[in-house]
Design an enzyme around this catalytic site. Sequence first.
Site, PDB file in Angstrom:
ATOM      1  N   SER A   1      -4.750 -10.220  -4.485  1.00  0.00           N
ATOM      2  CA  SER A   1      -4.537  -8.819  -4.139  1.00  0.00           C
ATOM      3  C   SER A   1      -4.495  -7.946  -5.382  1.00  0.00           C
ATOM      4  CB  SER A   1      -3.226  -8.654  -3.362  1.00  0.00           C
ATOM      5  OG  SER A   1      -2.903  -7.294  -3.208  1.00  0.00           O
TER       6      SER A   1
ATOM      7  N   HIS B   1       5.144   1.218  12.307  1.00  0.00           N
ATOM      8  CA  HIS B   1       4.306   1.830  13.346  1.00  0.00           C
ATOM      9  C   HIS B   1       4.187   0.813  14.470  1.00  0.00           C
ATOM     10  CE1 HIS B   1       1.283   4.018  15.441  1.00  0.00           C
ATOM     11  NE2 HIS B   1       0.229   3.395  14.947  1.00  0.00           N
TER      12      HIS B   1
ATOM     13  N   ARG C   1      -1.545 -11.262  -0.267  1.00  0.00           N
ATOM     14  CA  ARG C   1      -2.570 -12.301  -0.211  1.00  0.00           C
ATOM     15  C   ARG C   1      -3.018 -12.665  -1.625  1.00  0.00           C
ATOM     16  NH1 ARG C   1      -7.078  -9.565  -1.482  1.00  0.00           N
ATOM     17  NH2 ARG C   1      -7.166  -7.349  -0.952  1.00  0.00           N
TER      18      ARG C   1
ATOM     19  N   GLY D   1       0.830  -1.192   0.000  1.00  0.00           N
ATOM     20  CA  GLY D   1       0.000   0.000   0.000  1.00  0.00           C
ATOM     21  C   GLY D   1       0.868   1.247   0.000  1.00  0.00           C
ATOM     22  N   SER D   2       0.416   2.280   0.709  1.00  0.00           N
ATOM     23  CA  SER D   2       1.115   3.561   0.722  1.00  0.00           C
ATOM     24  C   SER D   2       2.564   3.410   1.183  1.00  0.00           C
ATOM     25  CB  SER D   2       0.375   4.549   1.629  1.00  0.00           C
ATOM     26  OG  SER D   2       1.091   5.761   1.748  1.00  0.00           O
TER      27      SER D   2
ATOM     28  N   GLY E   1       3.540   7.269   2.598  1.00  0.00           N
ATOM     29  CA  GLY E   1       4.407   6.556   1.683  1.00  0.00           C
ATOM     30  C   GLY E   1       4.633   7.255   0.362  1.00  0.00           C
TER      31      GLY E   1
END
Length: 338
Positions: free
Chosen positions: A50, A107, A47, A25-26, A133
């Site tokens: 995706s 995170h 996955r 993702g980002s 990102g």
Amino acid sequence: MKIYEKSQVDPSLIKNKTVAIIGYGSQGHAHALNLKDSGADVVIGLREGSSSRKKAEAEGLKVLAVTEASAAGDIVMMLVPDELAGELYESAIRPNLKPGTYLAVAHGFNFHFNKIVPPADAGVFMVAPKGPGHLVRSEFVRGAGVPCLLAVAQDPRGDTEMVGLAYADGVGGTRAAVIGTTFREETETDLFGEQAVLCGGLTELIRAGYETLTEAGYAPEMAYFECMHEVKLIVDLLYEGGISNMRYSISNTAEYGDLTRGKRVIGEEARAQMKEILSEIQSGKFAEEWITEYKCGLPHFKELRREGENHDIEKVGARLRALMPWLGESKLVDRSKN
């Protein structure tokens, strides 16, 4: 506070290892592409089915199932949404980790709130870029970087900090600054910033200002320009040189209004709410609320998202931005690529 120097980096700690990026993702696409450009061996774990697979493959990245990527990685960086990470770790990552793997995140949410418990032999570190990102990637491409936070939660072999620093260097962090912190400090300050200032506080301030003007009979377009469009100018000035730099750059009238009226908007009631929000984060109440919301199918979250997307400021803004096509020429977010 510890600030790492470029001279402390040993790039071989990344270049001789396979880095498995779980998620694209980002943050995932930025870490993967920056590390690849820095000479690391990168694989992507996704996955089945995706929608990100084609995007990653189009960039020349090797895509594997999450189970396979987790088994291949000497460093496994989890860059999936917080609400998904705990379940994914237990089902597809933990059973496949090699002994002595470095497990990493951008995170600290799941580690700090004990949603993920790593094996004792894993080095666990966090490299948290202080920006989305899309900015991490665009700054890297132009030869700059986004500051990163570095924290270590587990260090069984005594080298996790330096591996984390090499990782931060690989994504461009040392081009700006790499700052030492802890999982607790990063998690709690990050959540607070998002909720009280950067996202929750700012968006509600913008919408409240827009609604105040339109309800008083002013044109929606005027309200949009004053309460939304010009935010970028102010934020750029803040980003460049802090609050004093912004105040130096605006008119005396604007500065006087800032100094005399700002605390009436953000007064004692707002500050009390900020303290309550921070307390909910520190106690784990927010984390439990969010994970429960996810497990229930996100009904409230989806309702609130729809409400935000249907707000009049979004419709007015879309119409006005269409009159300024240059705004999209160097856009950070291109949904077809990231």
